[in-house]
Every structure is written in C-alpha cells, then in structure tokens.
Write a protein that holds these residues in place. Structure first.
Motif: not given
Length: 755
Positions: A33-46
């Motif tokens: 989760x820490x390594x892929x945090x930007x991807x996770x935030x982008x998908x959840x925000x979308x």
C-alpha cells in the motif's frame, strides 16, 4: 559467495524475512500500500467522484409497500366444498401466488385501472440526467411517428415491472407488495391497486372455474347414469347365457387342471432321472474296466467281484512279466484269464444298460400320456376361463361406471353450493401509505459502496502492478534475489533519468567544463561534492576499502547486464572521486566493442589500450591525465577492426599490462562491457580483484540479471556488490523510507545544497 540458485518464489518486494507468519504477511501488504499509494489514492478518488456525480444527477425515488396474507382458515373451512380439489397451503403454494402477483395480467389490470399509459413517468424517457440523455438519443433515432396504444402499453408495462417488487416475508404466509415512483402518493396508490387487482383476479378465476365445472359435470352425470345402467344389465345377461353360478369363486376344471399339472411335473422328473442313469451307463461302457467308484455306484455284486479278480490278475501278470518276461507261459495264461473277465464285465454292463433303457422308455411313455391328459383338461378349461374373463371385465366396468357416477354427482352438488358464494384466501393486512423519505438513491450506501469498491479495485490494481513489476527497486530485493550486497543507490540526475544513459552522454571531446548547461555526468562528484550522488559513490569507495581487509582490492571492474545502465558514469565518477582524494588512480576503457567512455572523455585519441596490449606504443604514450583531479585515463584506442575482443582481454599481454598498472597506481578502475551482449567480462576474472555490478533502478528485469550472473560463476566469486543506478528518489521513499529525500535534505541544507 553469491547465491543465485534461489527459486523465483523467493522474490519479494524488499524484505528478507519469512512471509509465513500473519504479522509479516500484514507488514508486506502495508508495504505494498505504501509503495502504490498514489495509484490507490487516484483510483479511490475517481470512484468517490463518480458516486458523488451519480448522487447529484439521479432523480429521487419513493417506495411504498403493502402486506397481504393467505388466510389458511378460509381454505380449511371451505376446502370440503371446493369442486377444484384445493390442496393445503404450503411453501410452494405461496411462491406460486407470488408469481401470480408478478404476472402480466395483474400488471395490465392496474395499468388500465389507473390509466398509466397517460403518465409520462411510465411512457416518457424517465427522470434524471441519464433518462434525459437516453430520451434525447431515442428521439434522434426515431422516425417521428406517434406510438400506438399497444406500444405505449408495452412500454408502461416494462417500466411498471421494473419498479414493482413482490416478495415473501420469510417462511410466513405474508407477501409484501412494493412500488417505487418519483411521486410518493402515486407509489402508495399503485401498491394498493396491485393488491386489489390480485384479489379480484382470484375471485374471478374461482367463479369462472366453478361455473365451467358445474356445466361440464351436469352433462357428464347424464352420460354416466346411462352407462352404469347398461353395464349392470350386461353382467346379468352374460351370467344367464353362460350358466355361470357363483360357488365360492373356483370351478371344478381349475382343480383338475392343478392335479394333472402336478402329475406332469413328477413324471418329467422321473424321465430326467432315468435319462441321467442311461447316459451315465453309456459313458461307463466307453471305459475298458470301470473304476472302483463306478462299480460301487452301480451296486452290482457281479461287477464288483469280477473287477476285483481282474485287478488281482493284473497285479500278478505285472509281477510275472517283470520277473520272467511277458512271453512266459504263466503271464500269457493270466492275460487270457483277464480278457475273459473283461468280456464278462462288458456283458454285465450291457445287461444293466438294457434295464436302464427300458426304465427310460417307460418314463417317457408315462410323461407323454400325462401331457395328453393335461392338454385335454386345458382345452376344456379354456372355454370356461374365457367366459370368466369376460364376466370379470363386465363386472369391473359396471363398478367403475357406478363409482364415477356417485363421485361426479357429489362434485356437482359441491359446485352448485360454491358458485353461490366464491371467496378468496388472500386479504390485505397492511395497506400502503405515502412514504416520507426517499428510498433511492441511498447516499450513505452509494458512498460506502463506491469507497469500498474503490479500495478493492485500487488494492487489486496495486497487487497487479506489484506482480508485474519484475525489476529491482530495493536493496532487500538485491540481497534476496542475487545474494549480493547492495553497496549504493545512485539517484537519477536531472534529464539523465529519462535519457539514453548516464555514462553514454557525449561531452564534446574533453572532460566537460562547469559552464555546461546540462549536468556534467562524468564529473558530477567533482562539480557537486556534497550531492547525494557523490555520497553514494563514496559508499562504493568505502565498500572497496573495507573489502581490501579480506583480500587485495586494487583492480576494480564495473559492468552491467545491458547497455545504457550507467556503468561508465559510475566507473568515471568513482575513479575521479578516489583520484580527487589524492590516490593514484587510472581509468581504463576496457569496453572494446563500444568504447563510449573514450569517445566522451578523449574523442581525439588515436591510440589506447589495444595499442599498448599489442606493444605498438608504451603505456605512457597512451595515457591522458585530468589536470584537476590528476586522474589517468587509458582510452580503448582503435577498436573498429577488432573481431575477437575477448581474446585481447584474455591475452598474456593484457595480464602483463594489468600487473604493470598495479605497480604504478593505487587503484585500477576498468570500465567493462555489459555481460548480456558480449562475453568479454568473463575472461577478465584472472586479473580483476573485484567487480561492481550496475543495475538500472526500476528498469532492468530481475530474470535477465539473475540469468547472466548464474552463467558467470567466475564473476560471482569476485563480486563486490551491486549498485542501483538512476533511482527516482521520490518513488524510492515509498519502497524504502530510509532512502527517501527526507533523511538527506536537512543535512545537505546546512551546506547550501538540496536535491
């Protein structure tokens, strides 16, 4: 010792711990989760933004419900009068009623009663932004003609069934009727109308069924009355015509037939027994002398006595023949007596055979006689049996017609009574009322679902990215996969992070000056001594010095798996760093296939390593010295016509040259070619003390590096460590926090330099 024989399943995302325990597994997921945090935030925000957009554009809907029950007491009260033979109300019956409520008949009845084909909600495009868009698209593709009443009805029916809900409450007899509409009052009205239409439909169905049954039963009763009378008269007439009198249910010829049949069975058994004795005697006659078991079974004293004499004489004949010969007079007399006894035995067997044959003929004759008697009895009883069969058929028909007449007469009386007061088992126990709150869309549920779905999708995407990311990004990966130390991580320098390679930048034919607008990659540690890049190169120098305690570590070679990974940049900066510290250092361009370092540092050089090894020139003639750092540089020389560069590097002259360099310099840094395209590196293990392996961070595939190192055990034995080059410091902080910029900025800021 480098360990490269680990299975691929040991490749993890930067840790050497065992992933078996739950705590360690949880830690690995947190790291993902820490390594892929930007991807996770982008998908959840979308996903959340899409949910908010949906909530703002969706039209509110209101749902009203009514409850209806199947009253089992009414069923039990009137069930005995039902002409349709109602069955007890069970789970299947309730489910059947639910399907009836969902039928088109009920829906069309409500649509007609409430004139829903005139309601825009049922025949229009629907509410909300999505409905308006769909309606506009439908208008574009329509041919402009007005819809017929049938089309409007089918459209209203489709919208009606979509908004209606019918379900059974648990295991009870209660059914819940719900309807969803944009108007709360309309929703309650339609829900109550569905219940009323169902009750009216049930009453009408029972009345029509009872009326049709009564008419049909009345006609059928007349036919059955006539048929029953005719069947009874036919029974009486048949008994009179065939003189059949009931005497207890059994006739005389039936008893006689049973006795004759028993006699036939016994005669057949006797015949079979006589036949078996005769067959056995025929088999015995095929033997010259019957054995003892056969003689005893015949129970014939003569045969037993003769066989005993025959056996005794046969024994004596054998003794005399063996003692005096077979031609002796006594042996011949014995054989003559044995032949006489044998003839007597055969005659006795023939007499017994004739006796058995006579018994068999008598048994066959008796059996045939009984068969004839049985045939006569059967022929006599067939006539009577045929009459009995016809009589039983007539009696059965008469009883069937009478039973049918009585049953239909009873059903007719029940139908007449039920037709006067039809009832239904269903009744409304809770009428639908106007709802006060919207039922759709549910804001909290939509937001929670979007957040949960976004998290699941984001985590899945993160896992997919992790599984697809088969490159080196952490020091732990290097240690786990390659079994070697990661001695430094070099950050990417400006545009070089996405350029062709740190070590392959052309610098105009000489060591670049400080006025160059682009970073001078080959002199970066000199121009920026307090940079993070310079500090990483110093860590390589420290690793070299520490390793010198174990073994001599003066001849260093830098190599990589593929071209453009930055090995030339590292070798040049490492050599300049050591030389700038006061040591005697020589940098040798040993990449004879692609001497990019020579082209970048001394492009005007016409002689170099190749010429020195070929003993065409002296070492001092081919050297170039950097005036600032005092670094000696030995270019590759003219290599365009060399076909076997590995032979040059493996030659005795090359060994002698390296030995000479050891005596003149404190450190010898060799810039070697990459391992994957050529084999030149492998032939240098005899004179190289340690190898520094350069891997491009986030780009070079793990499998490629591991394959090349496995195929070069001589390199593994002298591998000093691995250097990860061109690392993105921002992204690196997500993989290994202690390599992030946070730990370097405050310290470097004291010297006025922050990367």
């Amino acid at each position: 010792m480098l360990q490269v024989n680990k299975p691929s399943s040991e490749i993890n995302r930067g840790y050497a711990e065992d992933e078996s325990s739950p705590a360690q597994t949880l830690t690995s997921y947190v790291e993902i989760i820490r390594r892929q945090f930007p991807t996770i935030v982008a998908i959840v925000s979308a996903c959340v933004i899409l949910a908010l957009l949906y909530l703002f554009t969706a039209a509110p809907q209101f749902t009203s419900t009514a409850a209806m029950v199947i009253d089992t007491r009414k069923v039990q009260l009137f069930q005995q009068q039902s002409v349709l033979g109602d069955i007890a109300v069970d789970s299947a019956t309730i489910e059947t009623q639910v399907e009836i409520l969902k039928s088109e008949n009920i829906s069309l009845a409500v649509i007609r009663d409430l004139h829903l084909i005139d309601d825009p909600e049922f025949t229009g495009s629907g509410g909300g932004l999505l409905g308006s868009v769909l309606g506009f698209i439908g208008d574009l593709f329509s041919d402009g003609h007005a819809q017929s009443e049938f089309e409007l009805t089918r459209k209203a029916l489709e919208r009606f069934e979509k908004n209606r809900t019918i379900k059974r409450l648990g295991l009870t007899y209660v059914m819940e009727i719900g309807f969803t509409s944009k108007d709360p009052a309309k929703a309650a009205k339609i829900a109550n109308s569905i219940a009323d239409a169902y009750i009216v439909d049930q009453l009408e169905a029972k009345y029509q069924a009872t009326r049709r049954a009564s008419v049909w039963l009345q006609d059928r009763i007349k036919e059955l009355r006539t048929q029953a009378s005719a069947a009874q008269k036919a029974v009486v007439d048949f008994k009179t015509a065939n003189n059949i009198v009931d005497t207890g249910g059994r006739l005389m010829n039936e008893q006689q037939l049973a006795e004759v049949n028993s006699q036939l069975i016994m005669a057949h058994a006797a015949t079979a027994e006589a036949k078996a004795r005769l067959d056995r005697m025929n088999d015995i006659q095929k033997q010259e002398i019957p054995d003892a078991n056969v003689a005893d079974a015949l129970k014939n004293d003569t045969i037993v006595k003769l066989r005993g004499q025959y056996v005794d004489m046969a024994s004596k004949e054998s003794i005399w023949s063996s003692k005096y010969g077979s031609d002796h007079l006594a042996a011949v007399n014995l054989r003559r007596q044995m032949a006489e006894i044998k003839k007597n035995i055969i005659d006795e067997l023939k007499r017994i055979q004739e006796s058995y044959k006579s018994d068999y003929d008598i048994a066959v004759t008796r059996e045939e006689s009984i068969k004839g008697s049985l045939a006569n009895v059967v022929s006599e009883s067939q006539l009577t049996n045929q009459a009995q069969v016809a009589l039983r058929e007539l009696e059965s028909n008469a009883q069937s017609y009478q039973a049918m007449y009585d049953n239909f007469l009873q059903r007719y009386m029940e139908s007449v009574q039920q037709q006067s007061f039809p009832i239904t088992e269903a009744r409304v126990i809770s009428a639908a009322t106007t709802p006060l709150k919207k039922s759709y869309p549910k804001s909290l549920i939509v937001l929670a679902a979007s957040l949960l779905g976004g998290l699941m999708l984001a985590f899945g995407a993160a896992i997919a990215r992790e599984l697809a990311d088969k490159v080196f990004r952490t020091t732990g990966q290097v240690e786990d996969v390659l079994g070697a130390n990661c001695i430094a991580i070099l950050p990417a320098l400006g545009a070089a992070a996405s350029g062709p390679g740190l070590g392959e930048k052309m610098l105009g034919g000489k060591l670049a000056r400080k006025g160059n607008p682009q970073p001078d990659l080959l002199r970066y540690v000199v121009d920026n001594p307090l940079s993070r890049f310079a500090e990483a190169v110093r860590s390589v120098k420290v690793a070299v010095d520490l390793n010198s305690i174990v073994r001599e570590n003066r001849v260093l070679a830098t190599t990589s798996t593929l071209p453009n990974e930055g090995k030339s940049t590292l070798s040049t900066n490492l050599a300049q760093l050591i030389a700038h510290g006061g040591a005697r250092v020589i940098l040798v361009d040993a990449d004879l296939r692609n001497p990019s370092l020579s082209r970048a540092l001394v492009p005007d050089a016409r002689i170099g390593l190749v010429d020195v090894v070929a003993q065409k020139v002296q070492l001092e003639e081919a050297l170039f010295v950097d005036p600032e750092t005092k670094l000696s540089i030995l270019p590759a020389g003219a290599t365009s016509k060399l076909l076997h560069t590995n032979e040059v590097l493996a030659s005795k002259a090359m060994h002698a040259l390296v030995t000479q360099l050891r005596s003149q310099f404190d450190y010898v840094v060799l810039d070697m070619p990459p391992m994957a395209p050529v084999v030149d590196v492998r032939v240098t293990s005899s004179f190289v003390d340690s190898y520094v392996f350069v891997v491009e961070w986030g780009r070079t595939k793990i499998d490629v590096v591991r394959h090349n190192l496995r195929g070069a055990p001589e390199i593994q034995d002298k591998l000093l460590g691995v250097v990860l080059n061109k690392a993105d410091t921002k992204a690196l902080a997500r993989y290994e926090s202690y390599h992030g910029r946070y730990y370097y900025q405050k310290y470097y800021a004291r010297y006025g330099y922050v990367e």
